[in-house]
Design an enzyme around this catalytic site. Sequence first.
Site, PDB file in Angstrom:
ATOM      1  CE  LYS B 104      -4.264 -13.459  86.993  1.00 28.06           C
ATOM      2  NZ  LYS B 104      -4.181 -12.729  88.286  1.00 28.06           N
ATOM      3  CD  GLU B 126       2.998 -14.685  91.675  1.00 30.75           C
ATOM      4  OE1 GLU B 126       4.284 -14.122  91.229  1.00 30.75           O
ATOM      5  OE2 GLU B 126       1.886 -14.157  91.037  1.00 30.75           O
ATOM      6  CB  SER B 392     -11.151 -12.288  84.678  1.00 31.63           C
ATOM      7  OG  SER B 392     -11.601 -13.613  85.199  1.00 31.63           O
TER       8      SER B 392
END
Lengths: 270, 410
Positions: B104, B126, B392
Amino acid sequence: MSRLAQRFAESKRAGRTALVPYITAGDPDKSASVPLMHALVEAGADVLELGVPFSDPTADGAVIQQACERALKHGTTLADVLAMVREFRAQDARTPVVLMGYLNPLEAFGLKAFVTAAAEAGVDGVLTVDMPPEEAEPLAGLLRARGLDPVFLLAPTTDAARLKRICETAAGFVYYVSLKGVTGAANLDVAAVRRRLESVRRTTRLPVGVGFGVRDAHTAAQLAGMADAVVVGSAIVGRIAEFQSQRRDMLTKVGAFVRELRQAMDAARA
Amino acid sequence: MSRPLKQTASFRESLRRLPDAGGHFGVYGGRFVAETLMGPVEDLRAAYEQCRRDADFQAELQRDLRDYVGRPSPLYLAQRLTAECQGARIYLKREDLNHTGAHKINNALGQALLAKRMGKTRLIAETGAGQHGVATATVAARFGFECVVYMGEADMHRQAINVYRMKLLGATVVPVTSGSRTLKDALNEAMRDWVANVDNTFYVIGTVAGPHPYPMMVRDFHACIGEEARQQVLSAEGRLPDALVACVGGGSNAIGLFHAFLDDDVRLYGVEAGGEGLASGKHAASLTAGRSGVLHGNRTYLLEDEAGQIRETHSISAGLDYPGVGPEHAWLKDIGRVTYDTITDSQALQAFHALTRHEGIMPALESAHAVAYTMQLAPTMRGDQIIIVNLSGRGDKDIHTVASHEGIEL
């Protein structure tokens, strides 16, 4: 001439600013909506805006969001909303009804089927909040073909080029969002709205409605002198929520509030 | 290269060319937002296009990706997992080793630099699992932005550690109590904040969804994952891999890995959250079990009921618990370029343990879905074939969830 065009022409001749109350269909339950629609007209509404409930109303504030949740809890569907319009039309052939909502429930119904059913039910215009002119086909074309008006929003962030494009795509009226925010927000700046409406007037001859953040009779009266229509939503829906368990009081209180708006707007134009 | 590339750009139009000017990937994507946001998303697109071509912006981004995030992330040959599966060689793309522990940060960093260029002072985001919220709070601290993160109340309970991390980083975490109190409702709330504060606020969307340019921009910021992996596997093996596997919630880590390989003869697998199984209805598999619709600014596959109302979803992994998916994935599914399949909660938990015990690497529950699928796929392939799975994120944040599923109180 469409029912919306006719109503705006009548108002203009009478020197009156149209009052457009909004309620969410099916709030607080399915049986409440048609009596509410008649009560709104009796109290002085010129056009009705009927919200089609959606699970994720991102352009709406907490008040209308909760109204959607109440309506959906009772299973209100688009078919139910159209049935309400049909029932309303049986008693009232003159007051235009504009559906306001989001695209996904219309697509799930099927756009062609929706437009046909809406026309047959007596709907006059459709405002799809999350469908800008860039994405308006095929719905806008289908609506026009059946004589229904595709209504679009204008915002404080709309530049001159977009303003022109939106006014070319819209019919019935254009709806100026009076503030940067969601429905029911508290920071409407009347002077800023006046300046913006001047440039809207230079761009289009369509009637111009103003809404989002019209909380009380005072604000409605201030806007009455500059707009063709004033839309009041959250302030009405909030009263419906407050009296949801006392049905008779609800109709009385909502009617009294709309009458107050009507009188203040008429006084401002007198 | 030992293997010919059957499908290259010279034989047909590149699959990497989209979106079009309106943000469409085939019929998906676009811009479905209220008029108030149309100006701001257009301003964002223009600013992004400028930065994309700006050498100074790119240099600044590359420097921070290297020195702050720690890129390139390693491509690691998981030998014991490979031996366990008795099939294709399994490589892990180690996004879990990035600063803040997930992919991210690549996107949060890119958007923060863009926000700085645009003169914004406040970042909003969010978050579901909290990884994107942590990444945004991190870059807000790094550059001195005010930061507000919207998080579903249900997710705040599931991801209490990440909530505290965000607070330590100086962010305000706002609990969202509407709807299903998960990621989709957090997104609704962030959009409401943005529309009210567009003048000073930059909305850092955490996945490849939302109105154009977000799906394209977020993909571009994550494309380094696949670009690095391509180079790394070429230098380690002298050829491209046979298959790539990544989990798909919104789909940002998957598109980040896949994009550099779209025109290559490499099989691509996106793994959705099967929850308690598709038949149970408790899942988040929008591509596998959903249909086309419009939500959160784009047209894509959605989980919705007959009337077009968005359904509540379920996954053990908060980061996959979303009823939509990025529009590029919707398009890639329709054209048959990517195979989308599902892994259940319990399969993901098994893979969480397997990777932890065989490799000493604890995956995020999101990534564990991709690992589980890889463990099914590898045995069907030959020992000289290669799979790259996108790891990830790391699993520290999920320890409480794993423990409570096993009846252990920490």
